[in-house]
Design an enzyme around this catalytic site. Structure first.
Site, PDB file in Angstrom:
ATOM      1  N   HIS A  87       2.941  -3.388 -26.540  1.00 30.84           N
ATOM      2  CA  HIS A  87       2.059  -2.234 -26.750  1.00 30.84           C
ATOM      3  C   HIS A  87       1.315  -1.940 -25.462  1.00 30.84           C
ATOM      4  CE1 HIS A  87      -0.419   0.633 -28.936  1.00 30.84           C
ATOM      5  NE2 HIS A  87      -1.384   0.246 -28.120  1.00 30.84           N
ATOM      6  N   ASP A 166      -6.632   2.842 -40.492  1.00 29.19           N
ATOM      7  CA  ASP A 166      -6.731   3.142 -39.058  1.00 29.19           C
ATOM      8  C   ASP A 166      -6.398   4.598 -38.770  1.00 29.19           C
ATOM      9  OD1 ASP A 166      -6.942   2.469 -36.191  1.00 29.19           O
ATOM     10  OD2 ASP A 166      -4.849   3.081 -36.238  1.00 29.19           O
ATOM     11  N   ARG A 173     -12.575   9.041 -34.882  1.00 27.60           N
ATOM     12  CA  ARG A 173     -13.066   8.599 -33.569  1.00 27.60           C
ATOM     13  C   ARG A 173     -12.696   9.606 -32.487  1.00 27.60           C
ATOM     14  NH1 ARG A 173     -10.016   3.454 -32.888  1.00 27.60           N
ATOM     15  NH2 ARG A 173     -10.956   3.440 -30.839  1.00 27.60           N
ATOM     16  N   SER A 188      -7.944  -1.447 -33.984  1.00 29.34           N
ATOM     17  CA  SER A 188      -7.003  -0.374 -34.294  1.00 29.34           C
ATOM     18  C   SER A 188      -5.588  -0.770 -33.866  1.00 29.34           C
ATOM     19  CB  SER A 188      -7.454   0.894 -33.565  1.00 29.34           C
ATOM     20  OG  SER A 188      -6.440   1.861 -33.533  1.00 29.34           O
ATOM     21  N   LYS A 192      -2.283  -2.553 -36.551  1.00 34.74           N
ATOM     22  CA  LYS A 192      -0.947  -1.979 -36.711  1.00 34.74           C
ATOM     23  C   LYS A 192       0.131  -2.985 -36.282  1.00 34.74           C
ATOM     24  CE  LYS A 192      -2.620   1.556 -34.533  1.00 34.74           C
ATOM     25  NZ  LYS A 192      -3.050   2.782 -33.877  1.00 34.74           N
TER      26      LYS A 192
HETATM   27  N1  URA Z   1      -4.482   3.244 -29.426  1.00 36.34           N
HETATM   28  C1  URA Z   1      -4.693   2.938 -30.721  1.00 36.34           C
HETATM   29  O1  URA Z   1      -3.757   2.767 -31.490  1.00 36.34           O
HETATM   30  N2  URA Z   1      -5.954   2.820 -31.138  1.00 36.34           N
HETATM   31  C2  URA Z   1      -7.018   2.999 -30.335  1.00 36.34           C
HETATM   32  O2  URA Z   1      -8.130   2.864 -30.789  1.00 36.34           O
HETATM   33  C3  URA Z   1      -6.782   3.325 -28.995  1.00 36.34           C
HETATM   34  C4  URA Z   1      -5.497   3.437 -28.565  1.00 36.34           C
END
Ligand code: URA
Length: 428
Positions: A87, A166, A173, A188, A192
């Site tokens: 990621h 999320d 946000r 966040s 995932k």
């Molecule tokens: N990417 C995400 O999935 N969440 C965040 O809060 C910031 C970047």
């Protein structure tokens, strides 16, 4: 009289006054927000209190667990292969997922790469791949498992069932100036990734103007927080801190980033894209129990390209199709003779976005051919009046705002400066 277990205003006041939320308060907050019992304006106030006052390790861990519990958890154990995912916290010209997923799959490690679309100046992996005629991002869980078993790598949209809390929270946000809170970013991303069920995870935490984290201290804290969350959840997690002061590679856009990724898979491509792809592949392979694999060789000898072609075909794409090209272009020239000392990532990202490569609202469409092609990178010698970048779009009225974004983005100096390292640190 409300039948709810907690009073939302008490919870907001606790964080506002630098208190600590209990595990029960956190579980209730995430659940109540997801089902609509906490209003957006209340959650926005709580997010802002978290941004300003932070959360401790237990709070972040519980917040993450509550978001995981809001949806489904995937399980790849039936594959009988190790799994690894990467990621990136997001940068300009960051197309690394495209060559990386097939490259790692060459060595028998399954790569379930659940990705998103871009919002704002950082591009989304799915937007890039959607430049390939016929390619489909939405797969069912059964299709994803079948592709992982057969091809070994899949890049597709994260299903709606994964951490739904999320999705709602991130959208809020995004419009309330609370994206840049380390506890909220870490929870966040990790909710995932943990719900996705990968065995190993390599995080590419970007630092610099084009990244969420503008300085190394913040990036390091974000990386440490995410590594701890991953390990606590039983996911073998490491992070690299990498430079995002200048774009990665020579392209920022959609089709042009696919084109550059294919160059890397053919054994060529820009040195920084190759360096980061290989470094992340080594980390993923080591974390997944294949420390002796040689990813550099698999780029050179065509094995990674073979998996790429199968991966694209499996999702309806034609790996041999001509990619869409922008209808209009404009060139930006070097302002002086000398060495290109700086080329600001954020400025290039905003320019590419304004040219049509990105979207302002999530329902907007992107232009496949739009973006910025660079002709020089920091450290290269440039001559006044020669091409420095080409701006690409289908809609020429966008050139002016893109040029505005690039004002002050280029620094040319008379003498070479020390090159900034691409990989700044490793956190495990
Ligand atoms: N990417 C995400 O999935 N969440 C965040 O809060 C910031 C970047």
């Amino acid at each position: 009289m409300s039948s709810e277990k907690f009073d939302t205003v008490d919870i907001i006041r606790t964080k506002r006054d630098r208190g600590t939320l209990t595990p029960e308060q956190i579980d209730w907050t995430i659940d109540a927000y997801t089902r609509g019992a906490i209003a957006d304006e209340q959650m926005a106030a709580l997010n802002m209190a978290i941004l300003l006052n932070g959360m401790d390790r237990e709070e972040i861990s519980r917040w993450t667990a509550a978001m995981i519990a809001s949806g489904e958890r995937m399980d790849f154990s039936a594959l009988g292969k190790p799994t690894a995912d990467k990621h990136s916290t997001g940068g300009v010209g960051d197309k690394i997922t495209l060559p990386l997923a097939p490259l790692v799959a060459v060595f028998g490690v399954a790569v379930p790469q659940l990705s998103g679309r871009g919002l704002g100046h950082t591009g989304g992996t799915l937007d890039k791949l959607e430049a390939i005629p016929g390619w489909r991002a939405d797969l069912s869980n059964a299709e994803m498992m079948a592709q992982l078993a057969d091809v070994g790598a899949v890049i597709c949209a994260a299903g709606a069932g994964l951490a739904p809390a999320d999705k709602k929270l991130y959208a809020l946000r995004d419009v309330t100036g609370t994206v840049e809170a380390i506890p909220l970013i870490a929870s966040s991303i990790m909710s995932k990734k943990i719900a996705e069920g990968t065995g190993s995870l390599v995080l590419d935490v970007k630092v610099g103007s084009g990244a969420f984290m503008k300085n190394e201290d913040d990036a390091r804290e974000l990386a440490r927080t995410m590594v701890t969350l991953g390990k606590d959840a039983g996911v073998n997690t490491v992070a690299l801190l990498t430079n995002m002061a200048t774009p990665l590679g020579l392209t920022a856009g959609n089709a042009i980033e696919v084109e550059e990724s294919v160059e890397v898979l053919a054994g060529g491509g820009p040195a920084d894209v190759v360096e980061l792809t290989v470094a992340l592949a080594r980390e993923m392979l080591t974390a997944a129990g294949r420390p002796d694999a040689d990813p550099e060789a698999a780029l050179k000898d065509g094995r990674a390209m073979d998996v790429w072609r199968r991966m694209i075909l499996a999702q309806g794409g034609d790996p041999d199709a001509q990619l869409p090209a922008a209808r209009e272009s404009e060139t930006i020239l070097a302002p002086a003779d000398g060495v290109l000392a700086g080329l600001d990532a954020l400025a290039v990202g905003v320019a590419a976005w304004r040219l049509g490569a990105g979207r302002a609202r999530k329902e907007d469409a992107v232009q496949a051919g739009a973006g910025v092609r660079l002709h020089a990178k920091p450290g290269d010698t440039v001559k006044a009046g020669t091409p420095l970048m080409t701006l690409l779009t289908d809609t020429p009225e966008k050139f002016e705002r893109a040029r505005e974004a690039l004002a002050g983005a280029v620094t040319v100096s008379p003498a070479p400066a020390a090159a900034a390292p691409l990989i700044i640190d490793r956190i495990s």
